[in-house]
Enzyme design. Structure first.
Site, PDB file in Angstrom:
ATOM      1  N   ARG A 100       5.465  -6.785  -8.313  1.00 29.13           N
ATOM      2  CA  ARG A 100       6.009  -6.632  -6.936  1.00 29.13           C
ATOM      3  C   ARG A 100       5.948  -7.553  -6.023  1.00 29.13           C
ATOM      4  O   ARG A 100       6.808  -7.617  -5.001  1.00 29.13           O
ATOM      5  CB  ARG A 100       5.146  -5.513  -6.419  1.00 29.13           C
ATOM      6  CG  ARG A 100       3.708  -5.648  -6.466  1.00 29.13           C
ATOM      7  CD  ARG A 100       2.749  -4.357  -5.933  1.00 29.13           C
ATOM      8  NE  ARG A 100       1.350  -4.664  -6.049  1.00 29.13           N
ATOM      9  CZ  ARG A 100       0.763  -4.200  -7.170  1.00 29.13           C
ATOM     10  NH1 ARG A 100       1.373  -3.960  -8.136  1.00 29.13           N
ATOM     11  NH2 ARG A 100      -0.542  -4.569  -7.125  1.00 29.13           N
ATOM     12  N   ARG A 105       5.626   0.031  -2.396  1.00 30.62           N
ATOM     13  CA  ARG A 105       5.561   0.269  -3.603  1.00 30.62           C
ATOM     14  C   ARG A 105       5.131   1.654  -4.123  1.00 30.62           C
ATOM     15  O   ARG A 105       4.934   2.420  -3.237  1.00 30.62           O
ATOM     16  CB  ARG A 105       4.626  -0.748  -4.567  1.00 30.62           C
ATOM     17  CG  ARG A 105       3.171  -0.519  -3.831  1.00 30.62           C
ATOM     18  CD  ARG A 105       2.147  -1.217  -4.467  1.00 30.62           C
ATOM     19  NE  ARG A 105       0.726  -1.200  -3.892  1.00 30.62           N
ATOM     20  CZ  ARG A 105       0.009  -0.161  -3.912  1.00 30.62           C
ATOM     21  NH1 ARG A 105       0.440   1.196  -4.362  1.00 30.62           N
ATOM     22  NH2 ARG A 105      -1.364   0.111  -3.254  1.00 30.62           N
ATOM     23  N   HIS A 161      -0.710 -10.145  -1.367  1.00 39.56           N
ATOM     24  CA  HIS A 161      -1.037  -8.796  -1.461  1.00 39.56           C
ATOM     25  C   HIS A 161      -1.849  -8.648   0.041  1.00 39.56           C
ATOM     26  O   HIS A 161      -2.081  -9.569   0.603  1.00 39.56           O
ATOM     27  CB  HIS A 161      -2.245  -8.210  -2.730  1.00 39.56           C
ATOM     28  CG  HIS A 161      -1.448  -8.803  -4.023  1.00 39.56           C
ATOM     29  ND1 HIS A 161      -0.867  -7.692  -4.684  1.00 39.56           N
ATOM     30  CD2 HIS A 161      -1.343  -9.908  -4.695  1.00 39.56           C
ATOM     31  CE1 HIS A 161      -0.425  -8.281  -5.873  1.00 39.56           C
ATOM     32  NE2 HIS A 161      -0.755  -9.633  -5.822  1.00 39.56           N
ATOM     33  N   ASP A 162      -2.186  -7.343   0.131  1.00 42.05           N
ATOM     34  CA  ASP A 162      -3.026  -6.868   1.486  1.00 42.05           C
ATOM     35  C   ASP A 162      -4.322  -7.698   1.277  1.00 42.05           C
ATOM     36  O   ASP A 162      -4.751  -8.158   1.977  1.00 42.05           O
ATOM     37  CB  ASP A 162      -3.227  -5.422   1.576  1.00 42.05           C
ATOM     38  CG  ASP A 162      -3.609  -4.677   0.254  1.00 42.05           C
ATOM     39  OD1 ASP A 162      -3.718  -5.336  -0.730  1.00 42.05           O
ATOM     40  OD2 ASP A 162      -3.960  -3.558   0.309  1.00 42.05           O
ATOM     41  N   ARG A 202       2.479  -9.974   2.589  1.00 48.84           N
ATOM     42  CA  ARG A 202       2.237  -9.134   1.481  1.00 48.84           C
ATOM     43  C   ARG A 202       3.503  -8.423   1.080  1.00 48.84           C
ATOM     44  O   ARG A 202       4.653  -8.561   1.754  1.00 48.84           O
ATOM     45  CB  ARG A 202       1.527  -7.867   2.166  1.00 48.84           C
ATOM     46  CG  ARG A 202       1.113  -6.797   1.137  1.00 48.84           C
ATOM     47  CD  ARG A 202       0.600  -5.445   1.776  1.00 48.84           C
ATOM     48  NE  ARG A 202       0.118  -4.682   0.984  1.00 48.84           N
ATOM     49  CZ  ARG A 202      -0.170  -3.302   1.084  1.00 48.84           C
ATOM     50  NH1 ARG A 202      -0.006  -2.730   2.278  1.00 48.84           N
ATOM     51  NH2 ARG A 202      -0.403  -2.576   0.130  1.00 48.84           N
ATOM     52  N   HIS A 203       3.536  -7.979  -0.254  1.00 48.50           N
ATOM     53  CA  HIS A 203       4.754  -7.485  -0.768  1.00 48.50           C
ATOM     54  C   HIS A 203       5.333  -6.194  -0.061  1.00 48.50           C
ATOM     55  O   HIS A 203       4.601  -5.800   0.875  1.00 48.50           O
ATOM     56  CB  HIS A 203       4.359  -7.064  -2.321  1.00 48.50           C
ATOM     57  CG  HIS A 203       3.258  -5.934  -2.430  1.00 48.50           C
ATOM     58  ND1 HIS A 203       3.267  -4.768  -2.136  1.00 48.50           N
ATOM     59  CD2 HIS A 203       1.987  -6.306  -2.655  1.00 48.50           C
ATOM     60  CE1 HIS A 203       2.332  -4.058  -2.298  1.00 48.50           C
ATOM     61  NE2 HIS A 203       1.343  -5.065  -2.661  1.00 48.50           N
TER      62      HIS A 203
END
Length: 417
Positions: free
Chosen positions: A99, A34, A274-275, A30-31
């Site tokens: 992101r 943010r 992502h999540d 995941r990023h």
């Protein structure tokens, strides 16, 4: 003493023979940290000027988090990949979101600090590395947002089941409160998770939460928010269509290593997502523990080869921490921590055997039969037309081939005017 020494050597060799080495790895993360993606209407901190970067963008904290994760990946796979980036060894893919692209860049900066002739600017210890992406609406592999008619129908059927509705109804009071205080209609788990994430980001960045939020966050919101990561892959067919393309790609890369089809197979695949990505993969594989994937949460798929037997195994590792916590090995259902490759493929055949493009063209059963009947009718009409035209052509040809008889007309000059 001699016997003791021989015994020690024997034990060491025995353990050495039982060692396994990583032959290929796929890493999904995941990023990093943010800013809020979309503040709720009554959010006291919805003015974008209050934040260090625009909404939905990676912060400096997020950059540092992924730079650190990149350093950890370098240590973990130091025996697998070269010190310098080699495109034949490593492939990096990201969703087409700022992101995630920036997280991948920061991560690679931590993995590949330039040295020697890789230094192109002594004042900038960084080297560009290619990152591949596709528009989200065209990406069924990583973004998992490409339209799939079959999936849409199956998900709609799922959220209309009594089981789903009954469980969601337990949070109706909470959703009513959130609707009242946020000014946004909250109707399902995904909506709750959006509010939870906004409050999480604001608390990380030391913004004071409204009093109502302090009563609900995090304890009242965490459960339904984390449950939201199960709804996109709630049924076998939904899991197949949502995560199948990504898992099929990873297993395919593993198989290439095993079969030696390519003399220089890929060694490491990196996926920046992502999540939602993390949650979908874990839940589809029966490995989701109910905890929301945090920033830099990472899943490791590792193809291991045992030195003594040369057999191949799959080891799955998970890291759900932004700190220094070490990743831990997952127990693959019905297979354990070191799952034989063939058994792994068999266990997850529902996912990896997907033919996504074909299966996503949803056809209503009765409509399929009607279309088939119509196709048969059209085919019959065409065949009959061709037959009729051939018969008519034959008759015309036959008529033209017969001699033409004419009756001579005698001129009568008396009738001329």
């Amino acid at each position: 003493m001699r016997i003791f020494t021989i015994l020690i050597i024997t034990v060491v060799l025995a353990f050495a023979d039982g060692e396994s080495i990583v032959k290929y790895a796929a890493v999904i993360f995941r990023h990093g940290d943010r800013t809020p993606v979309e503040p709720y209407p009554t959010d006291p901190w919805k003015n974008e000027s209050l934040w260090p970067v625009r909404f939905g963008q990676l912060t400096n904290l997020g950059i540092r988090q992924h730079y650190a994760l990149g350093g950890m990946l370098r240590k973990r796979y130091s025996m697998l990949i070269s010190e310098k980036f080699d495109p034949q060894e490593v492939y990096v893919r990201s969703t087409d979101v700022d992101r995630t692209l920036m997280s991948a860049q920061a991560n690679l900066a931590g993995m590949y600090p330039p040295s020697g002739d890789a230094i192109w600017n002594p004042n900038l210890m960084w080297r560009p590395i290619p990152i591949h992406t596709l528009p989200e609406t065209e990406d069924e592999v990583l973004a998992m947002k490409r339209n799939c008619d079959t999936y849409n129908v199956k998900k709609k059927a799922y959220i209309n089941t009594d089981e789903y509705k009954t469980r969601l109804s337990k949070f109706q009071g909470l959703m009513n409160l959130l609707t009242l205080y946020t000014g946004k209609k909250i109707e399902d788990y995904e909506d709750i998770n959006e509010i939870y994430n906004t409050l999480l980001v604001e608390s990380i960045h030391d913004f004071t939460l409204p009093k109502w939020a302090q009563l609900l966050y995090p304890d009242k919101l965490r459960g339904p928010s984390c449950y939201s990561f199960t709804t996109a892959t709630a049924t076998p067919i939904m899991a197949r269509l949502m995560t199948g393309p990504l898992l099929k790609e990873i297993v395919g890369k593993m198989n290439t290593v095993i079969t030696k089809e390519n003399p220089n197979p890929l060694k490491l695949s990196i996926y920046s997502g992502h999540d939602f990505t993390i949650g979908n993969v874990l839940n589809a594989m029966g490995l989701y523990d109910g905890n929301c994937p945090v920033y830099t949460a990472t899943i490791f798929f590792e193809l291991m080869q045992e030195k003594s037997t040369m057999n191949y195994y799959v080891q799955m590792v998970y890291r759900n921490s932004t700190g220094t916590a070490e990743p831990y090995i997952l127990d693959i259902p019905d297979c354990g921590q070191m799952c034989p490759f063939d058994r792994f493929v068999e266990l997850y055949s529902n996912l990896v055997d997907v033919d996504w493009h074909t299966e996503c063209r949803y056809q209503i059963p009765w409509l399929t039969e009607a279309l088939f009947a119509l196709e048969m009718l059209v085919l019959f009409f065409l065949l009959y037309t061709l037959y009729y035209m051939r018969v008519r052509a034959g008759e015309e040809s036959k008529r033209r081939s017969q001699p033409v008889y004419t009756i001579p007309i005698k001129e009568d000059n008396n009738n001329l005017v």
